[in-house]
Design a protein around this motif. Structure first.
Motif, mmCIF file in Angstrom:
data_model
loop_
_atom_site.group_PDB
_atom_site.id
_atom_site.type_symbol
_atom_site.label_atom_id
_atom_site.label_comp_id
_atom_site.label_asym_id
_atom_site.label_seq_id
_atom_site.Cartn_x
_atom_site.Cartn_y
_atom_site.Cartn_z
ATOM 1 N N PRO A 7 -4.409 -5.713 -9.084
ATOM 2 C CA PRO A 7 -4.095 -7.315 -9.518
ATOM 3 C C PRO A 7 -3.072 -7.311 -10.396
ATOM 4 N N ARG A 8 -2.283 -8.473 -10.071
ATOM 5 C CA ARG A 8 -1.119 -8.921 -11.074
ATOM 6 C C ARG A 8 0.101 -8.238 -10.593
ATOM 7 N N MET A 9 0.004 -6.968 -10.380
ATOM 8 C CA MET A 9 1.150 -5.890 -9.754
ATOM 9 C C MET A 9 0.569 -4.929 -9.135
ATOM 10 N N ASN A 10 1.041 -4.718 -7.992
ATOM 11 C CA ASN A 10 0.472 -3.518 -7.051
ATOM 12 C C ASN A 10 1.278 -2.327 -7.577
ATOM 13 N N GLY A 11 0.649 -1.173 -7.114
ATOM 14 C CA GLY A 11 1.007 0.125 -7.427
ATOM 15 C C GLY A 11 2.504 0.402 -6.912
#
Length: 230
Positions: free
Chosen positions: A55-59
């Motif tokens: 969530p919020r920023m992917n890898g």
């Protein structure tokens, strides 16, 4: 060695953190990509274990941001993810990942891969650090200013070493507490401020050029420049 785990699945994250600590590592856990990226930029991290679906920023986004930042560009990153398609592995490696391990996995293999990456990682600090006219011999744990030896306690040296190797970066009191004392202090404590005062008496007071500066509301920075005017 400090391993940062960025994993949003609670059981998986807790399992990784516990297992890595039992394997002798210091292990921190972030539950989303943005928090993980923040920790990687603020703390002394030696390797990141990174999931893709976060969530919020992917890898993918976290890795791209790490590689775009000079301070974290060479930080080893190991993808640990259920995404096992060839194109996913290729994408991760092309973005700059150092390794890619697919879930489910054997924990002993993960530890072996982490140790291999850490052995390959470049040394991130010189044996001799310089800030202005100050020299710090990291191996000998000795300090000189203008050629004059300065006697420090073990804790004072650790504090100065942290400030010097992060030269020019403002370090918060909580970061200093975690790195030097391996503890979390209450935000209103004066322990850090008192330690800085003792260090300044030895490092700065006898000299015209001041190296340890206060950034009000933010923390402390070590750099060879004058204090900002009020």
């Amino acid at each position: 060695m400090h391993i940062l785990i960025i994993e949003d699945e609670p059981k998986a994250g807790d399992y990784l953190q516990r297992g890595l600590r039992e394997s002798g590592f210091k292990a921190s856990l972030a539950r989303n990509g943005r928090d993980g990226l923040h920790i990687a930029g603020e703390e002394e991290v030696d390797l990141v274990v990174l999931d893709v679906m976060l969530p919020r920023m992917n890898g993918w986004e976290v890795l791209a941001a790490l590689r775009a930042n000079v301070a974290t560009a060479r930080l080893p990153v190991l993808f640990l993810t259920a995404r096992d398609e060839v194109q996913d592995r290729v994408k991760g490696l092309e973005l700059g990942a150092d390794d890619y391990l697919v879930k489910p996995f054997a924990f002993v293999e993960l530890v072996a891969r982490i140790r291999t990456l850490l052995r390959r990682a470049p040394v991130r600090e010189d044996d001799l650090l310089r800030v202005g006219d100050m020299e710090i011999d990291v191996i000998a744990r000795s300090v000189k200013r203008q050629g004059k030896a300065i006697a420090l306690t073990a804790q004072e040296f650790n504090l100065l070493h942290l400030l010097a190797r992060r030269q020019g970066q403002v370090l918060s009191r909580s970061l200093i507490a975690s790195a030097v004392w391996d503890m979390n202090f209450d935000s209103d404590t004066n322990v850090i401020d008192a330690a800085i005062r003792r260090l300044r008496r030895k490092i700065d007071d006898p000299f015209d050029l001041k190296l340890i500066h206060t950034r009000r509301g933010m923390g402390y920075v070590c750099e060879a420049q004058a204090e900002p005017s009020a």
